[in-house]
Design a protein around this motif. Structure first.
Motif, mmCIF file in Angstrom:
data_model
loop_
_atom_site.group_PDB
_atom_site.id
_atom_site.type_symbol
_atom_site.label_atom_id
_atom_site.label_comp_id
_atom_site.label_asym_id
_atom_site.label_seq_id
_atom_site.Cartn_x
_atom_site.Cartn_y
_atom_site.Cartn_z
ATOM 1 N N SER A 50 82.782 49.093 28.158
ATOM 2 C CA SER A 50 82.311 47.702 27.709
ATOM 3 C C SER A 50 83.522 47.125 27.275
ATOM 4 N N LYS A 98 82.751 43.704 25.784
ATOM 5 C CA LYS A 98 82.196 42.964 24.674
ATOM 6 C C LYS A 98 80.707 43.495 24.382
ATOM 7 N N ASP A 99 79.737 42.646 24.592
ATOM 8 C CA ASP A 99 78.459 43.318 24.062
ATOM 9 C C ASP A 99 77.497 44.077 25.250
ATOM 10 N N THR A 100 78.028 44.059 26.447
ATOM 11 C CA THR A 100 77.326 44.770 27.437
ATOM 12 C C THR A 100 77.995 46.031 28.079
ATOM 13 N N GLN A 101 77.260 47.110 28.303
ATOM 14 C CA GLN A 101 77.735 48.362 28.591
ATOM 15 C C GLN A 101 77.584 48.500 30.112
ATOM 16 N N TYR A 103 71.903 42.382 18.003
ATOM 17 C CA TYR A 103 71.827 42.253 20.044
ATOM 18 C C TYR A 103 70.845 43.008 20.447
ATOM 19 N N PHE A 114 69.027 44.115 24.050
ATOM 20 C CA PHE A 114 69.200 44.299 25.644
ATOM 21 C C PHE A 114 67.813 44.985 26.375
ATOM 22 N N TYR A 154 67.793 47.275 29.711
ATOM 23 C CA TYR A 154 68.438 47.732 31.018
ATOM 24 C C TYR A 154 67.634 48.070 31.930
ATOM 25 N N LEU A 182 72.239 46.017 33.544
ATOM 26 C CA LEU A 182 71.643 44.958 32.464
ATOM 27 C C LEU A 182 70.635 44.203 33.241
ATOM 28 N N LYS A 234 70.077 39.873 28.027
ATOM 29 C CA LYS A 234 70.487 40.384 26.738
ATOM 30 C C LYS A 234 70.269 38.995 25.562
ATOM 31 N N SER A 260 72.014 46.638 19.367
ATOM 32 C CA SER A 260 73.452 46.892 18.745
ATOM 33 C C SER A 260 73.511 45.936 17.677
ATOM 34 N N GLY A 306 78.026 44.600 18.703
ATOM 35 C CA GLY A 306 78.461 44.168 20.185
ATOM 36 C C GLY A 306 79.416 45.084 20.947
ATOM 37 N N GLY A 307 78.820 45.563 21.836
ATOM 38 C CA GLY A 307 79.986 46.347 22.808
ATOM 39 C C GLY A 307 79.892 47.874 22.472
ATOM 40 N N PHE A 308 79.580 48.381 21.271
ATOM 41 C CA PHE A 308 79.651 49.639 21.036
ATOM 42 C C PHE A 308 78.581 50.293 20.171
#
Lengths: 111, 113
Positions: free
Chosen positions: A95, A97-100, B32, B34, B36, B46, B49, B94, B97-99
């Motif tokens: 990733s 940003k916010d999406t994996q 955040y 999501f 999936y 995804l 989100k 999360s 964001g991102g991790f």
């Protein structure tokens, strides 16, 4: 973009052997994650990297597991020695940003 | 600490019926959120989100989800199920964001003809 690439897609090995799983993240992504998925435990985060540096390896189950990211375009997850309970699907994701974005996974079977 | 709870490990609907997959989260900071989807023998991809802004989020394949802060929920819906929607669905949260995204246990959706 080709997406996250993982190899091999399937691996069958015998108990005690070394197993190396490979991952190529999407170009430009600065985070890389390794997950393990089993019926019993679901999706587990093993370790993740930021800019090639391991940030959190608290999910790595034992010392038999190790992961490296020598550069921005390649990572490995190694199991040595492998055991039958390591049988699972291993996913790599990246990733920025916010999406994996997930790879297709490696299905590992340890006999 | 963050966590995600998906209510129901299996949901079965008839083709053309409403799909409702439930997700509740806990987070000490604005999350955040999501959804999936995982098709057989594939990785997760995804669906949609929520980060900021409009609380009703539309995703691919006709799915949508609404962030309800008061209920700490992010349920996934689709007005009319299609056979191709049969898959496993994961809710995730999360805050940075991102991790370090936390995934729920997953809900397997079955669609009956």
């Amino acid at each position: 973009d080709a997406g996250v690439i993982q190899s091999p897609r399937h691996e069958v090995t015998e108990m005690g052997q070394e197993v190396t799983l490979r991952c190529k993240p999407i170009s430009g992504h600065d985070y890389l994650f390794w997950y393990r998925q089993t019926m019993m435990r679901g999706l587990e985060l093993l370790i993740y990297f930021n800019n090639n540096v391991p940030i959190d390896d608290s999910g790595m189950p034992e010392d038999r597991f190790s992961a490296k990211m020598p550069n921005a375009s390649f990572s490995t997850l190694k199991i040595q020695p492998s055991e039958p309970r390591d049988s699972a699907v291993y996913f790599c994701a990246s990733s920025s940003k916010d999406t994996q974005y997930f790879g297709p996974g490696t299905r590992l079977t340890v006999l | 600490a963050q966590s995600v709870t998906q209510l129901g490990s299996h949901v079965s609907v008839s083709e053309g019926a409403l799909v409702l997959l439930r997700c509740n989260y806990s987070s000490s900071v604005p999350p955040y959120l999501f959804w999936y989807v995982q098709y057989p023998n594939q990785g997760l991809q995804l669906l949609l989100k929520y980060t900021t802004g409009a609380t009703l989020v539309k995703g691919i394949n006709g799915f949508e989800a609404e962030f309800k802060k008061s209920e700490t929920s992010f349920h996934l819906t689709k007005p009319s199920a299609h056979m191709s929607d049969a898959a496993e669905y994961f809710c995730a949260v999360s805050y940075t964001g991102g991790f370090k995204t936390i995934f729920g246990a997953g809900t397997r959706l079955f669609v009956k003809a």
